[in-house]
Structure formats: C-alpha cells, structure tokens
Design a protein around this motif. Structure first.
Motif, PDB file in Angstrom:
ATOM      1  N   HIS A  46      -1.798  -4.826   2.141  1.00  0.00           N
ATOM      2  CA  HIS A  46      -1.200  -4.389   3.344  1.00  0.00           C
ATOM      3  C   HIS A  46      -1.836  -3.032   3.581  1.00  0.00           C
ATOM      4  N   ARG A  52       2.483   0.276  10.107  1.00  0.00           N
ATOM      5  CA  ARG A  52       2.254   1.680  10.472  1.00  0.00           C
ATOM      6  C   ARG A  52       2.356   2.373   9.430  1.00  0.00           C
ATOM      7  N   ASP A  70       5.604   4.488   7.040  1.00  0.00           N
ATOM      8  CA  ASP A  70       6.512   5.457   7.201  1.00  0.00           C
ATOM      9  C   ASP A  70       6.290   6.848   7.343  1.00  0.00           C
ATOM     10  N   LYS A  81       1.862  -6.271  19.247  1.00  0.00           N
ATOM     11  CA  LYS A  81       1.058  -6.446  18.112  1.00  0.00           C
ATOM     12  C   LYS A  81       0.567  -8.004  18.113  1.00  0.00           C
ATOM     13  N   ASP A 133      12.281  -3.205  20.530  1.00  0.00           N
ATOM     14  CA  ASP A 133      11.315  -3.363  19.293  1.00  0.00           C
ATOM     15  C   ASP A 133      10.871  -4.894  19.324  1.00  0.00           C
ATOM     16  N   TYR A 161       0.674  -1.249   0.045  1.00  0.00           N
ATOM     17  CA  TYR A 161      -0.089  -0.043  -0.010  1.00  0.00           C
ATOM     18  C   TYR A 161       0.911   1.401   0.010  1.00  0.00           C
ATOM     19  N   HIS A 172      13.968  -1.967  13.652  1.00  0.00           N
ATOM     20  CA  HIS A 172      13.324  -0.983  13.162  1.00  0.00           C
ATOM     21  C   HIS A 172      14.133   0.356  13.452  1.00  0.00           C
ATOM     22  N   TYR A 206      11.711  -6.908  12.375  1.00  0.00           N
ATOM     23  CA  TYR A 206      12.885  -6.376  12.069  1.00  0.00           C
ATOM     24  C   TYR A 206      14.147  -7.069  12.668  1.00  0.00           C
TER      25      TYR A 206
HETATM   26  P1  FAD Z   1       5.112  -0.269  14.341  1.00  0.00           P
HETATM   27  O1  FAD Z   1       4.969  -1.731  14.756  1.00  0.00           O
HETATM   28  O2  FAD Z   1       4.207   0.704  14.896  1.00  0.00           O
HETATM   29  O3  FAD Z   1       6.739   0.109  14.990  1.00  0.00           O
HETATM   30  C1  FAD Z   1       7.229   1.581  14.462  1.00  0.00           C
HETATM   31  C2  FAD Z   1       8.036   1.871  15.324  1.00  0.00           C
HETATM   32  O4  FAD Z   1       7.654   2.332  16.782  1.00  0.00           O
HETATM   33  C3  FAD Z   1       9.392   0.961  15.770  1.00  0.00           C
HETATM   34  O5  FAD Z   1      10.603   1.674  16.085  1.00  0.00           O
HETATM   35  C4  FAD Z   1       8.752   0.272  17.172  1.00  0.00           C
HETATM   36  O6  FAD Z   1       9.927  -0.230  17.692  1.00  0.00           O
HETATM   37  C5  FAD Z   1       8.030   1.411  17.938  1.00  0.00           C
HETATM   38  N1  FAD Z   1       6.798   1.222  18.444  1.00  0.00           N
HETATM   39  C6  FAD Z   1       5.812   0.080  18.058  1.00  0.00           C
HETATM   40  N2  FAD Z   1       4.879   0.035  19.084  1.00  0.00           N
HETATM   41  C7  FAD Z   1       5.296   1.250  19.889  1.00  0.00           C
HETATM   42  C8  FAD Z   1       4.399   1.552  20.824  1.00  0.00           C
HETATM   43  N3  FAD Z   1       3.200   1.086  21.516  1.00  0.00           N
HETATM   44  N4  FAD Z   1       4.966   2.676  21.834  1.00  0.00           N
HETATM   45  C9  FAD Z   1       6.332   3.214  21.363  1.00  0.00           C
HETATM   46  N5  FAD Z   1       6.828   2.779  20.334  1.00  0.00           N
HETATM   47  C10 FAD Z   1       6.475   1.756  19.426  1.00  0.00           C
HETATM   48  N6  FAD Z   1       5.241   0.579   4.308  1.00  0.00           N
HETATM   49  C11 FAD Z   1       4.374   1.261   3.338  1.00  0.00           C
HETATM   50  O7  FAD Z   1       4.156   2.340   3.262  1.00  0.00           O
HETATM   51  N7  FAD Z   1       3.686   0.094   2.503  1.00  0.00           N
HETATM   52  C12 FAD Z   1       3.715  -1.132   2.653  1.00  0.00           C
HETATM   53  O8  FAD Z   1       2.914  -2.140   1.900  1.00  0.00           O
HETATM   54  C13 FAD Z   1       4.832  -1.664   3.311  1.00  0.00           C
HETATM   55  N8  FAD Z   1       4.751  -3.014   3.708  1.00  0.00           N
HETATM   56  C14 FAD Z   1       5.849  -3.716   4.590  1.00  0.00           C
HETATM   57  C15 FAD Z   1       5.858  -4.978   4.708  1.00  0.00           C
HETATM   58  C16 FAD Z   1       6.893  -5.572   5.213  1.00  0.00           C
HETATM   59  C17 FAD Z   1       7.022  -7.044   5.763  1.00  0.00           C
HETATM   60  C18 FAD Z   1       7.730  -4.564   6.058  1.00  0.00           C
HETATM   61  C19 FAD Z   1       8.804  -5.406   7.100  1.00  0.00           C
HETATM   62  C20 FAD Z   1       7.582  -3.381   6.107  1.00  0.00           C
HETATM   63  C21 FAD Z   1       6.634  -2.743   5.118  1.00  0.00           C
HETATM   64  N9  FAD Z   1       6.408  -1.275   5.182  1.00  0.00           N
HETATM   65  C22 FAD Z   1       5.405  -0.901   4.258  1.00  0.00           C
HETATM   66  C23 FAD Z   1       7.299  -0.606   5.856  1.00  0.00           C
HETATM   67  C24 FAD Z   1       6.780   0.001   7.101  1.00  0.00           C
HETATM   68  O9  FAD Z   1       5.450   0.598   7.206  1.00  0.00           O
HETATM   69  C25 FAD Z   1       7.635   0.687   7.871  1.00  0.00           C
HETATM   70  O10 FAD Z   1       8.783   0.041   8.402  1.00  0.00           O
HETATM   71  C26 FAD Z   1       7.311   1.405   9.119  1.00  0.00           C
HETATM   72  O11 FAD Z   1       8.367   2.618   9.526  1.00  0.00           O
HETATM   73  C27 FAD Z   1       7.052   0.648  10.360  1.00  0.00           C
HETATM   74  O12 FAD Z   1       5.869  -0.002  10.407  1.00  0.00           O
HETATM   75  P2  FAD Z   1       5.751  -1.049  11.482  1.00  0.00           P
HETATM   76  O13 FAD Z   1       4.104  -1.678  11.167  1.00  0.00           O
HETATM   77  O14 FAD Z   1       6.683  -2.124  11.681  1.00  0.00           O
HETATM   78  O15 FAD Z   1       5.145   0.024  12.737  1.00  0.00           O
END
Ligand code: FAD
Length: 318
Positions: free
Chosen positions: A95, A125, A127, A200, A193, A51, A184, A180
């Motif tokens: 996604h 989440r 970026d 989650k 992390d 997405y 991350h 990651y």
């Molecule tokens: P989260 O799990 O929310 O984590 C983000 C950051 O916040 C991490 O550093 C974590 O340690 C921290 N964190 C998590 N929860 C908390 C909390 N409760 N309090 C404080 N800190 C917290 N991006 C796109 O735009 N489109 C896509 O389709 C896409 N596909 C992807 C597919 C895969 C397999 C992967 C690995 C990544 C993908 N991404 C995509 C990139 C992703 O959106 C980014 O890496 C984004 O920065 C983090 O997403 P996340 O879901 O891991 O975030």
C-alpha cells in the motif's frame, strides 16, 4: 504478475486473497511468515501489505515542557513485500500513501518497488495523523489519491518529475484504489464519493478494493452505482470477521460502517470473545458464499494479524 492478469487467468472463478500488517517495530519477520503460512494452502495469487505512516507522540521533559517525537510503529512494508515474493513466489502488493510523502519521495519509493520487481500497488490517500482532525498533505505531496494514481500512471509512461530526464524506462505498475460501499467518512454523499472514485479510475486505476462491510447488499448496491457512473473495472470486496465484542462499537466508529441488526444482537448475546469469534466466522462464511454466488472476482480478507479465523472461513468457502 499483475492483479488484473490474475483475474483474467481465473476466468470468473473467485480468488482468495488477504491483507497483512507489517509487524510492530522490534518484532522480526518470522511473525509475518507464521501468519501467512497457514493461509498459503488456499493459493492466494497476491497478498497485500499495509503501510503505516508516522505518528507523533509527546514526551514530558524534566523541565515540564513537552517534546514532540515522530515514531513509526510498523515500518517495513517494502521489505516484507520483497520477502513475500521471494519466499512464496506470490505477488505482494504494497500500500502506498499520499500522507507523509512528497512527490519526490513517492517517485523514489516507486523506483525501489520497480527494482524489486513488485508490479502492483494499492494507491491511497491515508488518514489524518492521530493528532490532527483532518488529513494534511506533506509539503510537495498529494492531497488526494487520484493525484497519486496519476503520478504512478505517469511513471508507467516514462514521465518522471524531473522534466530534463530523457530516455526514461517506463515502470509497469498495476494500480488498485480504495472504494467505500458505505461512503468514505469525509465524503458529502455516496454519489459524490463515487464521482471521486471515477477520477481515480480515469487517472489509471485498474481495480478497486472495498472497505469492509457486513451486509452484502451494501456491496451489491455499490457495484450497481459504480457501473451506472461508468466505472467498469473489477471491484474486489473486502471482508473482516468480527473477533471481539468491543468491535460492535469500535468498527463503526473507526471505519464508518454499519453492522446489521441481526449480527449486533448475536454478538451482544455472546458471553465471551471466543463465542464472538465463532459468530464472526459464521457470518463471514455466509457473506463469502453469497459473494461467490454473485460472481465477486476475489474475496479479500482483512486478517489483522489473525490467521486462524481466516483459515476456518477459507476452508469452508474455497
Ligand atoms: P481518496 O480517494 O483521496 O478520498 C479521500 C476523501 O476525499 C473521500 O472522502 C473522497 O470523497 C474525497 N475526495 C477524493 N478525491 C477528491 C478530490 N479530487 N477533491 C475533493 N475531494 C476528494 N490507510 C493507511 O494508512 N494504510 C493502509 O495500508 C491502508 N489500506 C487501505 C486499504 C483499503 C482497501 C481501504 C479501503 C482503505 C485503506 N486505508 C489505509 C485507509 C485509507 O487511507 C483511508 O480510508 C483514507 O481516509 C482515504 O483514502 P483514499 O485513498 O480512499 O482517499
């Protein structure tokens, strides 16, 4: 069928899957089919579709002032998923992001998916938009992926945002999340992390797909650490073959991953990107074979719009 059901059905055999990007706005879906067609012989039980959130561009007006415009370069994630399920009879996994979505918009997005009989989602989440340094949630949106997972899990229980709604149908989404192995980029440490990753899982995730890595030991150590932290769900490794020399600096910058010294030197010795591509394929074949021997549930390839190198790898491995 849900991802976890595919894994159960495989009874320990490593499966093949891959991820595609929706085409750039203006291109038709045939380019997507042309990408998928050569990979279907390896029988992917599911295909992920990324997405892409909105981007902001600034256009100079005649009076010299800048006009901010919102554009979306790769729309169509849901439509492509429906088309894939219809054409190939395999599960398509959209996604879904926190970024750019209010909770209400997320709910409506999920309702569309449910009506289309799409029953897997990868909850992320997202970026920060390119013009921002840090991620900012949408108004009334989620800040972290665990909150998004919770909303989806609530809908699976028939809980919608409007509390007055009664006799609701329960959705039945299988929820994947990102992990990651090299942490991350924003996380203060790998362990922290992983603690957030556990949140989650506690919220309702059924499996994890990892960021790309080029050193399998990073994945093995990550799995061990997740297991120590009490995360028991499947952890699917994400793999990407190198295709250009530039990626030696681009991928660490963009995805915060390390490249092994041996791979860097092999790539730097290459005179053309054609040679780099061969090095990338060979490296990925070796990674894949080792991961299968380890017992990885699925090998998930980031195909990034290029099917031919993934086909070469899969032919050697599956
Ligand atoms: P989260 O799990 O929310 O984590 C983000 C950051 O916040 C991490 O550093 C974590 O340690 C921290 N964190 C998590 N929860 C908390 C909390 N409760 N309090 C404080 N800190 C917290 N991006 C796109 O735009 N489109 C896509 O389709 C896409 N596909 C992807 C597919 C895969 C397999 C992967 C690995 C990544 C993908 N991404 C995509 C990139 C992703 O959106 C980014 O890496 C984004 O920065 C983090 O997403 P996340 O879901 O891991 O975030």
């Amino acid at each position: 069928m849900k991802v976890i059901e595919h894994l159960e059905k495989a009874k320990g055999k490593t499966l093949f899957s891959f991820e595609i990007l929706p085409p750039l706005k203006g291109q038709n879906i045939q380019s997507t089919f042309d990408h998928i067609d050569p990979l279907m012989e390896f029988k992917p039980p599911f295909i992920d579709v990324t997405y892409h959130r909105e981007e902001y561009i600034f256009k100079e007006k005649e009076n010299g002032l800048l006009e901010k415009k919102v554009i979306r370069k790769r729309p169509g994630t849901v439509g492509i998923c429906a088309a894939i399920q219809n054409r190939y009879q395999v599960d398509a996994i959209p996604h879904i992001l926190c970024g750019g979505f209010s909770k209400e918009e997320t709910e409506n997005f999920l309702i569309d998916l449910d009506f289309l009989e799409i029953d897997n989602v990868l909850a992320l989440r997202g970026d920060a938009v390119k013009t921002h340094t840090y991620f900012e949630p949408a108004r009334e949106g989620h800040s972290f992926a665990n909150e998004l997972v919770q909303q989806i899990a609530d809908m699976n229980q028939g809980k919608y945002l409007e509390e007055e709604l009664t006799n609701n149908c329960c959705t039945d989404f299988c929820i994947g999340v990102a992990g990651y192995p090299e942490k991350h980029m924003e996380a203060p440490s790998l362990l922290q992390d992983i603690r957030y990753l556990k949140e989650k899982v506690n919220a309702g995730a059924s499996y994890i797909v990892t960021q790309m890595f080029f050193d399998n030991q990073k994945y093995f150590d990550f799995v061990d650490k997740c297991r120590e932290a009490g995360i028991t769900i499947p952890i699917i490794p994400g793999l990407k073959p190198l295709v250009t020399k530039k990626q030696v600096t681009l991928l660490p910058h963009r995805f915060h991953v390390d490249l092994p010294e041996e791979l860097i030197q092999e790539v730097l010795r290459c005179k053309t990107n054609e040679e780099v591509r061969e090095v990338g394929i060979e490296w990925c074949i070796n990674q894949s074979k080792q991961l299968i021997a380890y017992g990885a549930p699925v090998l998930h390839y980031y195909s990034m719009g290029k099917a031919d190198n993934i086909k070469k790898i899969a032919s050697e491995v599956f």
